[in-house]
Every structure is written in structure tokens, then in C-alpha cells.
Design a protein around this motif. Sequence first.
Motif, short mmCIF file in Angstrom:
data_model
loop_
_atom_site.label_atom_id
_atom_site.label_comp_id
_atom_site.label_asym_id
_atom_site.label_seq_id
_atom_site.Cartn_x
_atom_site.Cartn_y
_atom_site.Cartn_z
N GLY A 27 0.09 -32.85 -8.68
CA GLY A 27 -0.21 -34.26 -8.90
C GLY A 27 -1.68 -34.55 -9.12
O GLY A 27 -2.04 -35.51 -9.80
N SER A 28 -2.54 -33.72 -8.54
CA SER A 28 -3.99 -33.94 -8.68
C SER A 28 -4.48 -33.76 -10.12
O SER A 28 -5.57 -34.22 -10.46
N LEU A 29 -3.68 -33.11 -10.95
CA LEU A 29 -4.08 -32.89 -12.34
C LEU A 29 -3.92 -34.15 -13.20
O LEU A 29 -4.51 -34.24 -14.27
N GLY A 30 -3.14 -35.10 -12.73
CA GLY A 30 -2.96 -36.35 -13.46
C GLY A 30 -2.27 -36.20 -14.81
O GLY A 30 -2.63 -36.88 -15.77
N LEU A 31 -1.30 -35.31 -14.88
CA LEU A 31 -0.64 -35.02 -16.15
C LEU A 31 0.63 -35.84 -16.39
O LEU A 31 1.14 -35.86 -17.51
N LEU A 32 1.13 -36.51 -15.37
CA LEU A 32 2.37 -37.26 -15.54
C LEU A 32 2.16 -38.41 -16.52
O LEU A 32 1.10 -39.03 -16.56
N PHE A 33 3.19 -38.68 -17.31
CA PHE A 33 3.15 -39.70 -18.36
C PHE A 33 2.06 -39.40 -19.40
O PHE A 33 1.28 -40.28 -19.78
#
Length: 222
Positions: free
Chosen positions: A85-91
Motif C-alpha cells: 500500500g505504501s507504493l500508492g499504486l492502487l487506481f
Amino acid sequence: MFEFIKEFFIEYNDMFPVIMLSLKVSLTSTLIASILGMVSGVATALNEFKLKRTLMRVTNTLMSLPPVLIGLLVYMLLSRKGPLGSLGLLFSPTAMIISQSLLVFPIIFGLTVSNISESAKEIQLTCMSLGASKNDTLKAIISECRMQLLSIVTAGFGRAISEVGAVMMVGGNIKAKTRVMTTYIALETGKGNFNEAVFIGIVLLFISFFINTVLYRLQRRE
């Protein structure tokens, strides 16, 4: 007729980014899955090991896995509470590429193993008798089986570009960011805008026809 097409393109110019993003995501995911799937597939086809049958059964199961399950898995991995989640890749398009790559990989891998096992072993024996290295053997297998492999890649691309469930879950169908052709069709059909949905559907059919035409001509040349 031409005036109608021109006016249609001007009025619905927001479709072009959708088409281009769909091609970008599908081609990238197919490329990634093809490289990984073919390399591992050729290696599996050439070697016999204890769990090979079990591996192929698992692969066959994954080939028919509902896309929404892959979407759920990727969503959980990339969400804020997930391990990535820390990568900020969702959506994002990257999340869509990841989900499509996971969907296409079992297809590329499974079809590679099943389609080239016999011919790959024969080529390997021939290369070994000639003293060829492993790299030369791999190149020979890819060269001799290129038409089968090309057909497999085409099947993988077809799965990628037609996907809607997983990419909608991890991409969010965000306008001008993660909206692709399949999610566009689903959205516009739900809104009752059938002209736009039909147009994108025709584009999808044209892309499929074009790819199959290229493949057919390559096979005729062989």
C-alpha cells in the motif's frame, strides 16, 4: 458518410485517450506475461520433475480463474492496509498492468508447455548432439516454434484487452486516468449511451481482426 464520421470523432474525442490507454495497458501486460511465461514454459517443457503434473493442474485452474478474484488479490495487496500500500499504486495504470499480467501469465505458460513439449525436446536433443550451448538451444527452440508461440501471445493479448472485472476493481474506471475500452463500454451501456458503447465495441473487434489477420499472413509465409 464521411461528414458523419468526422462529426462523431469531434463530438466524442474523449474516446481516443481511452483507446490508447487500453492498448498501452494490454500490450505492456502481455509483453511482461509473455517473457516470463515463455521462458518458464520452455524450461518446464524441457525438464521432467516430480511436481510437474501438479504444476500443470494448478496452471489449468488459474487459466480459468475468474478475473475478479485476481482483481481482489491485487486490490488487497495495493490497498492502504495491504503489504504494498505504501507504493500508492492502487487506481493507477500500473495496478491494471499488474492484474492483467497475472491473468495472462497462466495462459502463456500453460499453452507454451502443452504446445511445444514434444517439438522442444526433439530440438533439444538435436542441439545437444551438435554441441550447442543452452542459450543456442533456447534460441533454436524459439525460432522453430515461433508460430506456435505467436499464436499463444495472441491468445494472451485477447484475454488482456477484453478484461473488465479486474481492471475496474484496481483501476477504478477513472476518467482520463484509468478508463479503458471495456470499462468504458460497461459505463456507457449502464448510462444508456449505446452509440459510444457500440463504437468502442467496433474498435475492439477491429483490433482483434487486425491482429488475427497479421498472424494469418505470417503463417501463410511459413
